[in-house]
Design a protein around this motif. Sequence first.
Motif, PDB file in Angstrom:
ATOM      1  N   UNK A 101     -14.831 -18.654   5.488  1.00  0.00           N
ATOM      2  CA  UNK A 101     -13.536 -18.070   5.862  1.00  0.00           C
ATOM      3  C   UNK A 101     -12.919 -17.382   4.641  1.00  0.00           C
ATOM      4  N   UNK A 102     -12.144 -16.334   4.915  1.00  0.00           N
ATOM      5  CA  UNK A 102     -11.356 -15.724   3.850  1.00  0.00           C
ATOM      6  C   UNK A 102      -9.891 -15.976   4.170  1.00  0.00           C
ATOM      7  N   UNK A 103      -9.176 -16.500   3.171  1.00  0.00           N
ATOM      8  CA  UNK A 103      -7.791 -16.923   3.341  1.00  0.00           C
ATOM      9  C   UNK A 103      -6.849 -15.944   2.653  1.00  0.00           C
ATOM     10  N   UNK A 104      -5.625 -15.846   3.174  1.00  0.00           N
ATOM     11  CA  UNK A 104      -4.573 -15.031   2.578  1.00  0.00           C
ATOM     12  C   UNK A 104      -3.675 -14.462   3.661  1.00  0.00           C
ATOM     13  N   UNK A 105      -2.456 -14.094   3.274  1.00  0.00           N
ATOM     14  CA  UNK A 105      -1.532 -13.527   4.256  1.00  0.00           C
ATOM     15  C   UNK A 105      -2.084 -12.206   4.784  1.00  0.00           C
ATOM     16  N   UNK A 106      -2.142 -12.094   6.092  1.00  0.00           N
ATOM     17  CA  UNK A 106      -2.682 -10.909   6.735  1.00  0.00           C
ATOM     18  C   UNK A 106      -4.177 -10.965   6.980  1.00  0.00           C
ATOM     19  N   UNK A 107      -4.860 -12.016   6.492  1.00  0.00           N
ATOM     20  CA  UNK A 107      -6.315 -12.095   6.686  1.00  0.00           C
ATOM     21  C   UNK A 107      -6.673 -11.991   8.158  1.00  0.00           C
ATOM     22  N   UNK A 108      -5.923 -12.662   9.001  1.00  0.00           N
ATOM     23  CA  UNK A 108      -6.180 -12.675  10.446  1.00  0.00           C
ATOM     24  C   UNK A 108      -5.381 -11.588  11.149  1.00  0.00           C
ATOM     25  N   UNK A 109      -4.099 -11.495  10.808  1.00  0.00           N
ATOM     26  CA  UNK A 109      -3.175 -10.596  11.518  1.00  0.00           C
ATOM     27  C   UNK A 109      -2.579  -9.586  10.538  1.00  0.00           C
ATOM     28  N   UNK A 110      -3.181  -8.351  10.414  1.00  0.00           N
ATOM     29  CA  UNK A 110      -4.491  -8.044  10.944  1.00  0.00           C
ATOM     30  C   UNK A 110      -5.286  -7.203   9.958  1.00  0.00           C
ATOM     31  N   UNK A 111      -5.233  -7.577   8.685  1.00  0.00           N
ATOM     32  CA  UNK A 111      -5.959  -6.784   7.693  1.00  0.00           C
ATOM     33  C   UNK A 111      -7.467  -6.883   7.887  1.00  0.00           C
ATOM     34  N   UNK A 112      -7.919  -7.933   8.562  1.00  0.00           N
ATOM     35  CA  UNK A 112      -9.333  -7.994   8.939  1.00  0.00           C
ATOM     36  C   UNK A 112      -9.688  -6.847   9.871  1.00  0.00           C
ATOM     37  N   UNK A 113      -8.824  -6.564  10.826  1.00  0.00           N
ATOM     38  CA  UNK A 113      -9.072  -5.452  11.741  1.00  0.00           C
ATOM     39  C   UNK A 113      -9.046  -4.112  11.036  1.00  0.00           C
ATOM     40  N   UNK A 114      -8.115  -3.942  10.094  1.00  0.00           N
ATOM     41  CA  UNK A 114      -8.053  -2.691   9.330  1.00  0.00           C
ATOM     42  C   UNK A 114      -9.323  -2.531   8.493  1.00  0.00           C
ATOM     43  N   UNK A 115      -9.767  -3.601   7.842  1.00  0.00           N
ATOM     44  CA  UNK A 115     -10.985  -3.527   7.032  1.00  0.00           C
ATOM     45  C   UNK A 115     -12.191  -3.177   7.895  1.00  0.00           C
TER      46      UNK A 115
END
Length: 383
Positions: A101-115
Amino acid sequence: MPHTADPLELLQTLIAIDSVNPALSPGGAGEQAAADFCGRWLGERGFEVHRLERRPGRPSVVGVLKGTGGGRSIMLNGHLDTVAYGTYEGDPLHPHIENGRVYGRGAFDMKSGVAAMLAAAARATAAGPLRGDVIVACVADEEHASSGTEEVLERFTADGAVVTEPSMLEVTLAHKGFAWFEVDVLGRAAHGSRPDLGIDAIAKAGHFLVALEELGARLAAAGGHRLLGPGTVHASMIDGGEGPSTYPARCRITVERRTVPGEPASAVRDELAAILDHLAATVPGFRYELRAGLHREPFEADPGAPITRVLLAQAERVLGRPPVIRAEPFWTDCALLAAAGIPCLLFGVSGGGAHADEEWADIAALHQVTDVLTGTVTDFCDA
């Protein structure tokens, strides 16, 4: 190039950029630094970069790689802003990896989607333009009022779109909308010793609160939408009174109505007005004012639209099974895209902790979403 098309590297870079939405948290950094990064990254890969910044300091960035002609255009849409850190455990801007897992603010909502969408757009076009245009919209303000996607849609359109909000590797084809209202129940101020002169607005408001609860029960009993179930209603805030020895002249109730397809905001207003009119006719001294606030319509995708069929096929290829079809109780920018005439759906990573004290995205899911989006862009634009 200084940055690869590795979605994990991109996600770690994005997490480290402060992009707290200042409309929700005064003093928040906003999207400027994140937009700067995405604009540079897209420009390095040959995308035309458009910066939209109607509100200073709140930019959205749109990268466009024009096609050679004859294909369909696609838009990948994701938001750059995050909610505040609050009581976030650890450093919210220091991404760290643990147990896949990668942790941090926005990791899930939703910088993962942007990446994932940045990496997918780069990979799909690495050998050169496709037949159709590829549009990557990194937008501001989704966590508050979605002004970023609204501004993007004034200048850009596409034949299909994917919003990359987290969806647990399931395909979201519908979500609820919402409508906010303020109801002022009106009384008459008077000294607490003079009930003959005063009208207690708070007591009168109790009649409305009971009626609102009854409306919620009727909605629940009606069944509602095939994927979303029923709409809901609740009183979210209440304010009234001037002092212990004064009859209150006003009681303000804020109402949120979560809507499903087939329940436009105009119908919800009529629904509330009918309840209030009935109380005014049957409860002595009951008077009110009703004001509509922000509303967002619900969303439902066309399961037969080309973008839906292509993404479902790509998800089955990558996952090794037909993807689960789901609906969301919350609102997303999908509704704005659909209202603008762009067929769309939602697909994103697994993880957890949205708006919570600990937030994380599953790394394997991040790579799977990137693969699904890469295939979707290629097949949709070259068809």
